[in-house]
Design a protein around this motif. Structure first.
Motif, mmCIF file in Angstrom:
data_model
loop_
_atom_site.group_PDB
_atom_site.id
_atom_site.type_symbol
_atom_site.label_atom_id
_atom_site.label_comp_id
_atom_site.label_asym_id
_atom_site.label_seq_id
_atom_site.Cartn_x
_atom_site.Cartn_y
_atom_site.Cartn_z
ATOM 1 N N LEU A 8 6.823 -66.617 -4.636
ATOM 2 C CA LEU A 8 7.524 -65.357 -4.414
ATOM 3 C C LEU A 8 7.998 -64.765 -5.736
ATOM 4 O O LEU A 8 7.917 -63.560 -5.951
ATOM 5 N N ARG A 9 8.500 -65.608 -6.633
ATOM 6 C CA ARG A 9 8.903 -65.122 -7.960
ATOM 7 C C ARG A 9 7.704 -64.579 -8.723
ATOM 8 O O ARG A 9 7.805 -63.560 -9.405
ATOM 9 N N LEU A 10 6.574 -65.249 -8.623
ATOM 10 C CA LEU A 10 5.363 -64.770 -9.291
ATOM 11 C C LEU A 10 4.904 -63.441 -8.701
ATOM 12 O O LEU A 10 4.517 -62.523 -9.438
ATOM 13 N N ALA A 11 4.971 -63.310 -7.391
ATOM 14 C CA ALA A 11 4.598 -62.044 -6.747
ATOM 15 C C ALA A 11 5.559 -60.926 -7.154
ATOM 16 O O ALA A 11 5.138 -59.794 -7.393
ATOM 17 N N GLY A 12 6.844 -61.242 -7.234
ATOM 18 C CA GLY A 12 7.818 -60.249 -7.677
ATOM 19 C C GLY A 12 7.586 -59.821 -9.113
ATOM 20 O O GLY A 12 7.684 -58.638 -9.454
ATOM 21 N N GLY A 13 7.260 -60.780 -9.966
ATOM 22 C CA GLY A 13 6.929 -60.445 -11.355
ATOM 23 C C GLY A 13 5.676 -59.599 -11.443
ATOM 24 O O GLY A 13 5.597 -58.658 -12.242
ATOM 25 N N ALA A 15 4.579 -57.544 -9.049
ATOM 26 C CA ALA A 15 4.929 -56.208 -8.548
ATOM 27 C C ALA A 15 5.683 -55.414 -9.605
ATOM 28 O O ALA A 15 5.428 -54.218 -9.795
ATOM 29 N N SER A 16 6.577 -56.069 -10.327
ATOM 30 C CA SER A 16 7.311 -55.388 -11.394
ATOM 31 C C SER A 16 6.383 -54.980 -12.529
ATOM 32 O O SER A 16 6.510 -53.885 -13.085
ATOM 33 N N ALA A 17 5.443 -55.850 -12.867
ATOM 34 C CA ALA A 17 4.469 -55.514 -13.907
ATOM 35 C C ALA A 17 3.582 -54.356 -13.457
ATOM 36 O O ALA A 17 3.196 -53.501 -14.263
ATOM 37 N N LEU A 18 3.274 -54.301 -12.170
ATOM 38 C CA LEU A 18 2.491 -53.193 -11.635
ATOM 39 C C LEU A 18 3.267 -51.884 -11.728
ATOM 40 O O LEU A 18 2.681 -50.827 -12.016
ATOM 41 N N VAL A 19 4.576 -51.927 -11.548
ATOM 42 C CA VAL A 19 5.410 -50.732 -11.707
ATOM 43 C C VAL A 19 5.413 -50.286 -13.170
ATOM 44 O O VAL A 19 5.363 -49.087 -13.466
ATOM 45 N N VAL A 20 5.458 -51.246 -14.092
ATOM 46 C CA VAL A 20 5.395 -50.900 -15.517
ATOM 47 C C VAL A 20 4.042 -50.267 -15.840
ATOM 48 O O VAL A 20 3.967 -49.276 -16.586
ATOM 49 N N GLU A 49 11.732 -39.929 -15.121
ATOM 50 C CA GLU A 49 10.995 -40.759 -14.179
ATOM 51 C C GLU A 49 10.383 -41.972 -14.874
ATOM 52 O O GLU A 49 10.480 -43.103 -14.385
ATOM 53 N N CYS A 50 9.771 -41.738 -16.023
ATOM 54 C CA CYS A 50 9.159 -42.845 -16.767
ATOM 55 C C CYS A 50 10.207 -43.838 -17.260
ATOM 56 O O CYS A 50 9.983 -45.052 -17.210
ATOM 57 N N VAL A 51 11.345 -43.341 -17.717
ATOM 58 C CA VAL A 51 12.396 -44.234 -18.210
ATOM 59 C C VAL A 51 12.956 -45.077 -17.061
ATOM 60 O O VAL A 51 13.126 -46.303 -17.202
ATOM 61 N N LEU A 52 13.224 -44.463 -15.928
ATOM 62 C CA LEU A 52 13.782 -45.204 -14.796
ATOM 63 C C LEU A 52 12.787 -46.213 -14.228
ATOM 64 O O LEU A 52 13.139 -47.370 -13.987
ATOM 65 N N LEU A 53 11.551 -45.796 -14.008
ATOM 66 C CA LEU A 53 10.557 -46.720 -13.464
ATOM 67 C C LEU A 53 10.224 -47.826 -14.456
ATOM 68 O O LEU A 53 10.108 -49.002 -14.080
ATOM 69 N N GLY A 54 10.065 -47.460 -15.718
ATOM 70 C CA GLY A 54 9.761 -48.466 -16.730
ATOM 71 C C GLY A 54 10.896 -49.454 -16.903
ATOM 72 O O GLY A 54 10.681 -50.662 -17.000
ATOM 73 N N GLY A 55 12.128 -48.955 -16.932
ATOM 74 C CA GLY A 55 13.282 -49.836 -17.061
ATOM 75 C C GLY A 55 13.437 -50.770 -15.871
ATOM 76 O O GLY A 55 13.724 -51.958 -16.032
ATOM 77 N N ALA A 56 13.246 -50.238 -14.671
ATOM 78 C CA ALA A 56 13.339 -51.080 -13.473
ATOM 79 C C ALA A 56 12.226 -52.120 -13.448
ATOM 80 O O ALA A 56 12.452 -53.272 -13.065
ATOM 81 N N GLY A 57 11.031 -51.735 -13.864
ATOM 82 C CA GLY A 57 9.920 -52.691 -13.901
ATOM 83 C C GLY A 57 10.148 -53.806 -14.907
ATOM 84 O O GLY A 57 9.932 -54.978 -14.615
ATOM 85 N N ALA A 59 13.076 -54.802 -16.110
ATOM 86 C CA ALA A 59 14.185 -55.624 -15.619
ATOM 87 C C ALA A 59 13.720 -56.563 -14.513
ATOM 88 O O ALA A 59 14.142 -57.726 -14.456
ATOM 89 N N GLY A 60 12.831 -56.084 -13.650
ATOM 90 C CA GLY A 60 12.289 -56.945 -12.599
ATOM 91 C C GLY A 60 11.470 -58.089 -13.148
ATOM 92 O O GLY A 60 11.568 -59.223 -12.685
ATOM 93 N N VAL A 61 10.648 -57.803 -14.157
ATOM 94 C CA VAL A 61 9.848 -58.863 -14.782
ATOM 95 C C VAL A 61 10.773 -59.888 -15.430
ATOM 96 O O VAL A 61 10.588 -61.101 -15.273
ATOM 97 N N LEU A 62 11.776 -59.416 -16.168
ATOM 98 C CA LEU A 62 12.697 -60.335 -16.836
ATOM 99 C C LEU A 62 13.522 -61.145 -15.832
ATOM 100 O O LEU A 62 13.861 -62.295 -16.095
ATOM 101 N N ALA A 63 13.852 -60.566 -14.694
ATOM 102 C CA ALA A 63 14.636 -61.282 -13.688
ATOM 103 C C ALA A 63 13.788 -62.293 -12.922
ATOM 104 O O ALA A 63 14.295 -63.339 -12.510
ATOM 105 N N GLU A 64 12.519 -61.997 -12.721
ATOM 106 C CA GLU A 64 11.667 -62.863 -11.909
ATOM 107 C C GLU A 64 11.027 -63.996 -12.708
ATOM 108 O O GLU A 64 11.143 -65.150 -12.345
ATOM 109 N N ILE A 65 10.337 -63.659 -13.752
ATOM 110 C CA ILE A 65 9.526 -64.642 -14.463
ATOM 111 C C ILE A 65 10.395 -65.592 -15.284
ATOM 112 O O ILE A 65 10.285 -66.800 -15.170
ATOM 113 N N ARG A 66 11.221 -65.057 -16.122
ATOM 114 C CA ARG A 66 12.106 -65.887 -16.949
ATOM 115 C C ARG A 66 13.481 -65.233 -16.928
ATOM 116 O O ARG A 66 13.699 -64.242 -17.618
ATOM 117 N N PRO A 67 14.396 -65.745 -16.128
ATOM 118 C CA PRO A 67 15.715 -65.114 -16.029
ATOM 119 C C PRO A 67 16.344 -64.947 -17.414
ATOM 120 O O PRO A 67 16.543 -65.908 -18.139
#
Length: 162
Positions: A8-13, A15-20, A49-57, A59-67
């Motif tokens: 699940l963490r890998l899938a979340g990472g 998905a976040s990378a896909l948003v980036v 839009e790019c700043v918000l989506l990129g930042g969220a993506g 942050a999601g990668v950093l939270a999922e893959i390596r806290p």
């Protein structure tokens, strides 16, 4: 950590990378043409839009893959599975309805949105299951992963003598 939680963490990472990746595509397809055409007010919208989506993506990668400590300090809700699930719901809903005219762009947005919503659904199910655990076992997975990565690994000699 169970393999299903790691998956699940890998899938979340992912998905976040896909948003980036989507954010990068939006930068080249939406933002730059408006800057080149001189539509600066529209360009400001796409910049935000790019700043918000990129930042969220990111942050999601950093939270999922390596806290990362920066994420837990600035976005504490991303340390919990239910918080990351809410982020994926928001990202999925935003991206899935973003574009209406371009056929390939609409298909890509739908794909990214469905992936984010699928990960959010799985994360909500896991969060619900983990909420029924005793308080001793409800510790943040991020701390477990960080503690496991900082512990010294046994050498081959230590493993052969055990």
């Amino acid at each position: 950590m169970r393999s299903s939680q790691a998956l699940l963490r890998l899938a979340g990472g992912g998905a976040s990378a896909l948003v980036v990746l989507a954010c990068t595509l939006y930068f080249f397809v939406d933002l730059l043409p408006h800057v080149a055409a001189g539509n600066f007010l529209r360009a400001l919208h796409f910049t935000a839009e790019c700043v918000l989506l990129g930042g969220a993506g990111v942050a999601g990668v950093l939270a999922e893959i390596r806290p990362h400590p920066w994420v837990s300090e600035n976005f504490p809700y991303l340390t919990r599975l239910s918080g990351r699930s809410c982020l994926y719901i928001f990202l999925g809903m935003y991206v899935i309805g973003r574009r209406e005219r371009s056929a390939w762009g609409r298909s890509f947005d739908i794909f990214v949105g469905v992936v984010c919503l699928a990960v959010a659904t799985a994360a909500m199910v896991f969060a619900r299951r983990l909420s029924s655990l005793p308080p001793q076992l409800q510790e943040s997975l991020g701390r477990e992963m960080h503690a496991a990565s900082t512990q010294p690994q046994p050498t081959m000699e230590q493993m052969s003598t055990s």
